[in-house]
Design a protein around this motif. Structure first.
Motif, PDB file in Angstrom:
ATOM      1  N   LEU A 179     -36.446  13.020  32.329  1.00 18.17           N
ATOM      2  CA  LEU A 179     -35.936  12.655  31.033  1.00 18.17           C
ATOM      3  C   LEU A 179     -36.593  11.680  30.057  1.00 18.17           C
ATOM      4  O   LEU A 179     -36.038  11.170  29.144  1.00 18.17           O
ATOM      5  CB  LEU A 179     -34.200  12.367  31.166  1.00 18.17           C
ATOM      6  CG  LEU A 179     -33.483  13.482  32.056  1.00 18.17           C
ATOM      7  CD1 LEU A 179     -32.031  12.733  31.908  1.00 18.17           C
ATOM      8  CD2 LEU A 179     -33.392  14.828  31.096  1.00 18.17           C
TER       9      LEU A 179
ATOM     10  N   LEU B 125     -28.925   9.810  31.772  1.00 12.95           N
ATOM     11  CA  LEU B 125     -28.048  10.785  31.304  1.00 12.95           C
ATOM     12  C   LEU B 125     -27.174  10.239  30.108  1.00 12.95           C
ATOM     13  O   LEU B 125     -27.126  11.214  29.267  1.00 12.95           O
ATOM     14  CB  LEU B 125     -27.531  11.463  32.346  1.00 12.95           C
ATOM     15  CG  LEU B 125     -28.205  12.422  33.324  1.00 12.95           C
ATOM     16  CD1 LEU B 125     -27.613  12.598  34.573  1.00 12.95           C
ATOM     17  CD2 LEU B 125     -28.649  13.727  32.536  1.00 12.95           C
ATOM     18  N   TYR B 126     -26.842   9.170  30.224  1.00 15.55           N
ATOM     19  CA  TYR B 126     -25.859   8.981  29.135  1.00 15.55           C
ATOM     20  C   TYR B 126     -26.742   8.536  27.738  1.00 15.55           C
ATOM     21  O   TYR B 126     -26.164   8.794  26.630  1.00 15.55           O
ATOM     22  CB  TYR B 126     -25.233   7.436  29.522  1.00 15.55           C
ATOM     23  CG  TYR B 126     -24.209   7.267  30.336  1.00 15.55           C
ATOM     24  CD1 TYR B 126     -22.916   7.802  29.921  1.00 15.55           C
ATOM     25  CD2 TYR B 126     -24.135   6.655  31.526  1.00 15.55           C
ATOM     26  CE1 TYR B 126     -21.691   8.037  30.678  1.00 15.55           C
ATOM     27  CE2 TYR B 126     -22.898   6.646  32.359  1.00 15.55           C
ATOM     28  CZ  TYR B 126     -21.821   7.251  31.907  1.00 15.55           C
ATOM     29  OH  TYR B 126     -20.641   7.314  32.778  1.00 15.55           O
TER      30      TYR B 126
ATOM     31  N   SER C 107     -29.614  10.444  26.995  1.00 16.14           N
ATOM     32  CA  SER C 107     -30.268  11.610  26.604  1.00 16.14           C
ATOM     33  C   SER C 107     -29.381  12.818  26.695  1.00 16.14           C
ATOM     34  O   SER C 107     -29.871  13.893  25.861  1.00 16.14           O
ATOM     35  CB  SER C 107     -31.376  11.823  27.714  1.00 16.14           C
ATOM     36  OG  SER C 107     -30.729  12.343  29.056  1.00 16.14           O
ATOM     37  N   THR C 108     -28.390  12.759  27.061  1.00 16.66           N
ATOM     38  CA  THR C 108     -27.438  14.239  27.322  1.00 16.66           C
ATOM     39  C   THR C 108     -26.236  13.589  26.369  1.00 16.66           C
ATOM     40  O   THR C 108     -25.185  12.815  26.894  1.00 16.66           O
ATOM     41  CB  THR C 108     -27.157  14.332  28.663  1.00 16.66           C
ATOM     42  OG1 THR C 108     -28.250  14.665  29.391  1.00 16.66           O
ATOM     43  CG2 THR C 108     -26.495  15.851  28.490  1.00 16.66           C
ATOM     44  N   TRP C 109     -25.947  14.435  25.367  1.00 12.03           N
ATOM     45  CA  TRP C 109     -24.843  13.963  24.437  1.00 12.03           C
ATOM     46  C   TRP C 109     -23.251  14.088  25.186  1.00 12.03           C
ATOM     47  O   TRP C 109     -22.623  13.402  24.717  1.00 12.03           O
ATOM     48  CB  TRP C 109     -24.899  14.918  23.085  1.00 12.03           C
ATOM     49  CG  TRP C 109     -24.685  16.219  23.466  1.00 12.03           C
ATOM     50  CD1 TRP C 109     -25.533  17.032  23.527  1.00 12.03           C
ATOM     51  CD2 TRP C 109     -23.346  16.986  23.227  1.00 12.03           C
ATOM     52  NE1 TRP C 109     -24.997  18.315  23.410  1.00 12.03           N
ATOM     53  CE2 TRP C 109     -23.558  18.228  23.582  1.00 12.03           C
ATOM     54  CE3 TRP C 109     -22.241  16.559  23.069  1.00 12.03           C
ATOM     55  CZ2 TRP C 109     -22.545  19.328  23.451  1.00 12.03           C
ATOM     56  CZ3 TRP C 109     -21.121  17.487  23.020  1.00 12.03           C
ATOM     57  CH2 TRP C 109     -21.339  18.662  23.370  1.00 12.03           C
ATOM     58  N   TRP C 110     -23.466  15.344  25.904  1.00 11.23           N
ATOM     59  CA  TRP C 110     -22.107  15.451  26.534  1.00 11.23           C
ATOM     60  C   TRP C 110     -21.709  14.935  27.745  1.00 11.23           C
ATOM     61  O   TRP C 110     -20.547  14.682  28.366  1.00 11.23           O
ATOM     62  CB  TRP C 110     -21.899  16.574  26.714  1.00 11.23           C
ATOM     63  CG  TRP C 110     -23.025  17.588  27.681  1.00 11.23           C
ATOM     64  CD1 TRP C 110     -24.107  18.138  26.974  1.00 11.23           C
ATOM     65  CD2 TRP C 110     -23.142  17.644  28.983  1.00 11.23           C
ATOM     66  NE1 TRP C 110     -25.015  18.629  27.884  1.00 11.23           N
ATOM     67  CE2 TRP C 110     -24.255  18.236  29.267  1.00 11.23           C
ATOM     68  CE3 TRP C 110     -22.436  17.212  29.959  1.00 11.23           C
ATOM     69  CZ2 TRP C 110     -24.896  18.697  30.396  1.00 11.23           C
ATOM     70  CZ3 TRP C 110     -22.772  17.560  31.196  1.00 11.23           C
ATOM     71  CH2 TRP C 110     -24.188  17.964  31.487  1.00 11.23           C
ATOM     72  N   TRP C 111     -22.830  14.022  28.412  1.00 16.09           N
ATOM     73  CA  TRP C 111     -22.352  13.240  29.689  1.00 16.09           C
ATOM     74  C   TRP C 111     -21.297  12.298  29.765  1.00 16.09           C
ATOM     75  O   TRP C 111     -20.515  12.346  30.394  1.00 16.09           O
ATOM     76  CB  TRP C 111     -23.744  12.794  30.196  1.00 16.09           C
ATOM     77  CG  TRP C 111     -23.560  12.209  31.699  1.00 16.09           C
ATOM     78  CD1 TRP C 111     -23.595  11.108  32.189  1.00 16.09           C
ATOM     79  CD2 TRP C 111     -23.966  12.952  32.711  1.00 16.09           C
ATOM     80  NE1 TRP C 111     -23.520  11.073  33.525  1.00 16.09           N
ATOM     81  CE2 TRP C 111     -23.845  12.294  33.881  1.00 16.09           C
ATOM     82  CE3 TRP C 111     -24.240  14.335  32.967  1.00 16.09           C
ATOM     83  CZ2 TRP C 111     -23.968  12.655  35.142  1.00 16.09           C
ATOM     84  CZ3 TRP C 111     -24.309  14.821  34.175  1.00 16.09           C
ATOM     85  CH2 TRP C 111     -24.148  14.125  35.335  1.00 16.09           C
TER      86      TRP C 111
END
Length: 220
Positions: free
Chosen positions: A90, A95-96, A98-102
């Motif tokens: 990433l 993930l917090y 880079s990934t909006w739904w995490w």
């Protein structure tokens, strides 16, 4: 009906998954310490500590949680800890970030645990004393309000922890991204409470009964 029956996973397999995820969190903790990243280390260690609370309560208070509930708690803690890692795939973002739904998924899972604890406790009190009566509709509202209140308190904790981290010049342990993010957090906290209110209470009856028996034994 137990959790492992409803999703066709044996209790033994669930126990293996719990230990696997705990081992993974130990790995995340080691990575955080090796990198000198306080955010990763603290979140992993707190999550790992939470996963060891069920055996602690069983050993010291004779309160046994269904292995499916233990897995539910462990998955929530693992996803939160894993989300703090900077991953090469990433671009070395977590993930917090880079990934909006995490964050929304982990919020809903964590708040569902809070709602589960609230349900088990109030159900035990209701059966233990005649002075507390919780009709189903009121129980539904109680769980939602409890989770919302806890969510507000958590947002305040996040704000002050972030402020103290900035003052001390250490890595961020908890992060706030502004008012819009706070509103979304509270929304997904409510979703977690709603899921427990609709689907989860049947799996928490045994825990409530154990808490009630514990109260009765201490009053004798």
């Amino acid at each position: 009906m137990s959790f492992h029956t409803s999703v066709h996973i044996s209790a033994h397999r669930e126990g293996q998954l719990v230990r696997l995820l705990q081992g993974a969190m130990v790995g995340i903790l080691v990575i955080g310490l090796w990198q000198g990243n306080a955010g990763i280390a603290v979140n992993a260690s707190v999550g790992l500590l939470v996963t060891f609370l069920p055996p602690f309560f069983e050993r010291n208070y004779r309160i046994t949680l269904n292995v499916g509930i233990v897995l539910w708690i462990t998955v929530a803690m693992f996803l939160h800890a894993f989300g703090t890692l900077s991953l090469p795939a990433l671009g070395f973002l977590s993930l917090y970030k880079s990934t909006w739904w995490w964050d929304h998924v982990t919020r809903a899972l964590s708040s569902s645990i809070v709602a589960g604890v609230a349900y088990a406790a109030i159900r035990a009190l209701e059966e233990h004393t005649e002075y507390i009566v919780m009709p189903p509709k009121f129980m539904f509202v109680y769980l939602l309000l409890f989770v919302m209140a806890f969510g507000v308190i958590w947002e305040l904790i996040e704000f002050y922890v972030a402020a103290v981290s900035n003052l001390l010049g250490i890595g961020k342990v908890l992060t706030q991204y502004g008012l819009d993010d706070t509103i979304l957090d509270l929304f997904y906290n409510t979703i977690g409470g709603l899921l427990v209110a609709i689907f989860g209470t049947a799996h928490l009856t045994d825990l409530s009964d154990q808490l009630r028996m514990r109260m009765e034994s201490e009053n004798r």
